[in-house]
Design an enzyme around this catalytic site. Sequence first.
Site, PDB file in Angstrom:
ATOM      1  N   GLY A 328      -0.076   7.454   0.581  1.00  0.00           N
ATOM      2  CA  GLY A 328      -1.202   6.552   0.748  1.00  0.00           C
ATOM      3  C   GLY A 328      -0.983   5.721   1.998  1.00  0.00           C
ATOM      4  N   ASP A 329      -1.863   4.773   2.249  1.00  0.00           N
ATOM      5  CA  ASP A 329      -1.771   3.903   3.420  1.00  0.00           C
ATOM      6  C   ASP A 329      -1.612   4.735   4.700  1.00  0.00           C
ATOM      7  OD1 ASP A 329      -1.828   2.091   1.368  1.00  0.00           O
ATOM      8  OD2 ASP A 329      -0.056   0.985   1.961  1.00  0.00           O
ATOM      9  N   ASN A 330      -0.462   4.680   5.317  1.00  0.00           N
ATOM     10  CA  ASN A 330      -0.257   5.350   6.607  1.00  0.00           C
ATOM     11  C   ASN A 330       0.318   6.757   6.431  1.00  0.00           C
ATOM     12  OD1 ASN A 330      -0.249   2.367   7.004  1.00  0.00           O
ATOM     13  ND2 ASN A 330      -0.058   2.929   9.138  1.00  0.00           N
TER      14      ASN A 330
END
Length: 736
Positions: A328-330
Amino acid sequence: MSLQTQPASPPSPYEGGRLTLPIQTGMDEDIRSLIARLGADAVRNSDGTELPGIVSELATRVYSTYFVGRGDNAWADAHPEEATRIFLMSDRVVATADGPLGIDLLSSWFADQVRPDTDCDVSRWWQAHDRTTGRELPATAWSVGADGRTVTVHDALAGHVYTVSFLATQIWDPTQMYNYLTNGWDEDPSRAREKPFDVRHEATWAHVRSHLSSWLDEHPEVDVVRFTTFFYHFTLVYGADAAERYVDWFGYSASVSLPALEAFEEEYGYRLSAEDFVDAGYYNSPFRVPTRAFRDWIDFQQRFVTSRVRELTEAVHARGKEAMMFLGDNWIGTEPYGEHFATTGIDAVVGSVGSGATCRMIADIPHVRYTEGRFLPYFFPDVFHPGGDPVAEANRSWLEARRAIVRSPLDRIGYGGYLSLALEHPDFIDRIEQIVSEFRSIHARSAGHRPLAPGFKVAVINSWGRLRSWMTHMVAHALWYRQTYSYLGVLEALSGLPLDVEFLSFDDVRAGAARDVKVLVCAGAEGTAFSGGAQWADPELVAAVSSFVTGGGGLIGVGAPSAHPAHGVTFQLADVLGVDREIGWGLSTRRPLPRVQEHFITQDLTDGLDDGEGTPDVVVTSPTTRVLDAADGQVRLAVNEVGRGRAVYASGLPYCAQNSRLLHRAVLWAAGQEEDFSRWAALDPRVEVAAYPDGRTTLVINNALEPVTTTVPTPQGPRTVRLEEGGHQWLTAAAQ
C-alpha cells in the site's frame, strides 16, 4: 481431486501467536495487559505513534514503520527540485466565444498537495488539447501565466472543449495528508506536513541509503523494518474541497520524474508525453485496456524500483533484521506478482484486508517467507468514536476474509492505528479476541496444509493476467461497485471456493497457456480491461477461446465478456456463449422470448438470480441455448453446449452467499464434474466446507450472522451440524 498442499512449514512465524498489535506511548500497563490477553507476539507503531520505552520487554518481534520517501522535511526543503512529480489534467473547459480562453490548472485540485511545475520545460512536458477534435495544440498556441497556475489558449474556438495536461510537484505526501486530515493533526504544531522526495535523483538516493544506515544503528530494538512503503505512491489526489478526487491503487501517474522520463526515452527509443499518463482524464485506471506505452512504463519502473529495494533489504539483512513491505502507500513499482519482485529480497509482505479477494491478493504472493494481513477497522477516529460501531466492521471484515484464509492462509494477522481508541470500545476487544483465536485454530488444525480441491484449474482471463492476481477494486468511491459487479463479485466468490484459481492475460491465452486449464472465466463491464474491450478485435484470440471450449473446455462469462461490436455480434464469443447483447442494431430481427428451464446450476436459487446492476438487453442467439433465469424478456442466466465443451453466461454476479454457490455450481458444470458437487458443498449456501488432505479433518464455517443448521460432506459421509452466527466447527474422524 487435487491436494492444494504446501510444504510442511516450520513453526514460524512466529509459532503460536501470529498477531501483531499496534502500541503507543503513555499506556504501558494497558499494553502489557492486552498483549497477555490476546497473545500478541509482535508489536508495531503506526503513522503518528511512537514505540514506548518498554517495547523490548513486550513481544517476540518489534516492528517499526519506516518511510523511505517522506518524513525528512529538512532534506525535502533543501532539495525542492528532487520532490516527486505527478502528471495531472485540468478541468475540461468549454470556450464560449472565439478568442483567448483561460484555464485554471488547480480549480479542482488541492493546492496544498500539488503545485504546477513551471521550472521544467513546459513546452516539452506540458500539453494542451482541443478535446472536441482530439488534437494536441502546438506549444505556441498557449502560454502559462505569471501565477504559474493559469494557462491561456490564445485562439480557442467557440463550443470546443480544452484541457491542459501538466507536470506538478507533490508538496504533501498523500497518505500522511490523509492521516493528518482524518485525525485533525493541524491542531498539533508538532505534526509537520511531510513532503515526498524522489530516489531517481542520485543525491536523494545517497541520502536515503545513509539515513537508513544511521536509523538501523539507532534502533537496535527493532526486529522487523516495516517499509511503508518505498518510493512512489499510488495515484491519490485530493480536490479543491480537501476530499479525495482521484484514487487509483494501481496508478503510476505519481511515479514520474524528468530523469526517469529521459532514461525511458533512451532505453525504449520513444518519448512519453503527459497524455500517456493523463490518458484524457482516465489516468490509465486498471479498468482501461492498457496501452503499449503504459505497459512499458510499468516494466521500466518495476526494474528500477526492485533493484533499489534490493539495496535497502540487503542493508537491513546485514544488521540481522527482517525487511517487510507494506502492500500500500508507496508500493508502485514493486508489483508482487510481477517478474522482478523475486529479486527484492523482501522477507514478508503485509497488506490491508478488506475482503476475501484482498486477502488472497496478500496470501498468494510468491517469493516471501510469510504474509500478514492488517485487518479492519483501522484504529482511527473515523470509526472509533462515540456512537461508532467498530464491531460491525470487524465482523464484516473477518467473515469475508475467513473464507479466503481457509483456502490460502495468511501467516499472520494484525491491526493498526491508535490502540488507545480501541480500548475505549471493550466490546470490540472482546470480538478481536475471538477472531484471533479462530485464526490460530485454522493454522493449528490444518497443520500448514491447504484444503482439498477438484483436480482442475480455473483461470480468470483479462488484459492484466498474473500481474493483477486478485487485484480488483482498490478505490475509495462508491461508483466502482456498480461498475465492477461482474468482476469483483466473481473474484470475491472464487477467493473462498474450493477451486484452484490462476490468472491469465489474453496474450497468455493466444500463446496457449490455457492448455492445463479446465474452465476459463471472463467477467467485466463492456470496454474494460477485465472483459477485454478491443482485445476481442483480434480473431486469433476469439479462435483460441472458441477452440478451447469446443475441444472440451468450459467458459463462464459474466457481464459483458468479449464485448466488442463487430462481425454481426456484440459479444465476440456469442456463438460459444449462446447469447449476445442487443445494442439496437438488430432491433428489426425478431428474437424468441426466453423460456426459463430448471438446471443443476440453479438448484440453490430461491428467488431468482441477483445480478445487481446487471447487463441489459441480452438475447438468445442459438437453438442450443438453455435460459435459466430471465426478466422482462431479457436473459440473465443461460448455458450452452458447443462441440465437446460447455459455456455459462450471467448478466451480473455481485457477491453474496447465493451467488457464490451459483458460481461454484457453474464451474463444476462447465468442467463436466457436476456429479461431484455434493462432495464439496454444504446443503445451505451460507455454509462452506474445507476438507483436508489427512482424510479425517473438515472445517465448516458459517458466513451468516445468524445460526444455521445444515448437512455437510465429510470424508466419512454427510453430517448434520449447527453453527452459531458467524461460527465454525472442526469435524475430526477417528484415525483408522
